[in-house]
Design a protein around this motif. Structure first.
Motif, PDB file in Angstrom:
ATOM      1  N   PRO A  74       4.498  -2.423  -0.580  1.00 59.12           N
ATOM      2  CA  PRO A  74       3.566  -2.929  -1.232  1.00 59.12           C
ATOM      3  C   PRO A  74       3.503  -4.408  -1.853  1.00 59.12           C
ATOM      4  N   TRP A  75       4.828  -4.125  -1.990  1.00 53.70           N
ATOM      5  CA  TRP A  75       6.011  -5.915  -2.968  1.00 53.70           C
ATOM      6  C   TRP A  75       5.417  -6.864  -1.394  1.00 53.70           C
ATOM      7  N   LEU A  76       4.927  -6.713   0.015  1.00 55.64           N
ATOM      8  CA  LEU A  76       5.096  -7.728   0.729  1.00 55.64           C
ATOM      9  C   LEU A  76       3.243  -8.053   0.859  1.00 55.64           C
ATOM     10  N   PRO A  77       3.818  -9.198   1.321  1.00 60.82           N
ATOM     11  CA  PRO A  77       1.865  -9.294   1.830  1.00 60.82           C
ATOM     12  C   PRO A  77       1.413  -8.608   2.913  1.00 60.82           C
ATOM     13  N   PRO A  78       0.536  -8.035   3.062  1.00 59.33           N
ATOM     14  CA  PRO A  78      -0.305  -7.693   4.067  1.00 59.33           C
ATOM     15  C   PRO A  78      -0.149  -7.700   5.917  1.00 59.33           C
ATOM     16  N   GLU A  79       0.518  -9.272   6.183  1.00 55.25           N
ATOM     17  CA  GLU A  79       1.227  -9.893   7.268  1.00 55.25           C
ATOM     18  C   GLU A  79       2.021  -9.375   7.311  1.00 55.25           C
ATOM     19  N   ALA A  80       2.703  -8.980   6.230  1.00 54.62           N
ATOM     20  CA  ALA A  80       4.893  -8.642   6.696  1.00 54.62           C
ATOM     21  C   ALA A  80       4.777  -6.864   6.763  1.00 54.62           C
ATOM     22  N   VAL A  81       5.793  -6.848   7.216  1.00 54.17           N
ATOM     23  CA  VAL A  81       6.234  -5.217   7.542  1.00 54.17           C
ATOM     24  C   VAL A  81       7.736  -5.166   7.033  1.00 54.17           C
ATOM     25  N   ASP A  82       7.969  -4.235   6.104  1.00 55.55           N
ATOM     26  CA  ASP A  82      10.217  -3.882   5.938  1.00 55.55           C
ATOM     27  C   ASP A  82      10.422  -3.030   7.331  1.00 55.55           C
ATOM     28  N   ILE A  83      11.625  -3.348   7.726  1.00 53.68           N
ATOM     29  CA  ILE A  83      12.586  -2.927   8.805  1.00 53.68           C
ATOM     30  C   ILE A  83      13.283  -1.730   8.082  1.00 53.68           C
TER      31      ILE A  83
END
Length: 159
Positions: A74-83
């Protein structure tokens, strides 16, 4: 050693938790400080039915060597993903993380993400080197005051 990558499922979460708990017990390389359970990992896996991917690395005998997931944050913009990446103690530097990242990168591209975020403890030199070797670049950091550990946030552009 041959490293085989496949999608992880709920039946994989118990051995995944055992692997992660060994890393947690040693300390110093993960922000997790309390043991996890297979049930907890299965719940985390189910939290994002779309836009997330979980992969495991095994040897030819089916022994778990490591695992990696990508998931929205949720703290990242929608175009980003966590790994997040976890490799069995004693198996680092053997291509496990590289093989996992190739699959996770393809999954992230398939979901339409534009970049991948890795948040690594600032004192985790192995993790910082791993993501750097994959082409991640520093884009932010957090001090850790009131949040646990200082972290370096690295970015990998998929475009």
């Amino acid at each position: 050693m041959t490293v085989l990558i496949r999608k992880a499922g709920p039946l994989d979460t118990r051995p995944m938790a055992e692997l992660l708990n060994q890393i947690i017990e040693i300390g110093g390389t993960t922000a997790y400080t309390e043991p996890v359970t297979g049930e907890g990992l299965a719940q985390k896996m189910a939290r994002y039915p779309q836009g997330a991917a979980w992969h495991i690395a095994e040897d030819e005998q089916g022994n778990l060597l490591g695992f990696q997931w990508i998931a929205p944050n949720p703290w990242l913009p929608p175009e980003a993903v966590d790994i997040a990446t976890f490799v069995r103690v004693g198996q680092t530097g053997l291509g496990v993380g590289s093989a996992l990242f190739d699959r996770s990168k393809a999954s992230a591209q398939g979901f339409g993400y534009r970049w991948i975020n890795a948040s690594i403890r600032a004192d985790n030199t192995g993790g910082l080197a791993y993501y750097q070797s994959r082409g991640f670049e520093d884009w932010s950091s957090t001090s850790g005051q009131g949040q646990g550990f200082a972290k370096v946030h690295k970015r990998f552009d998929l475009d």
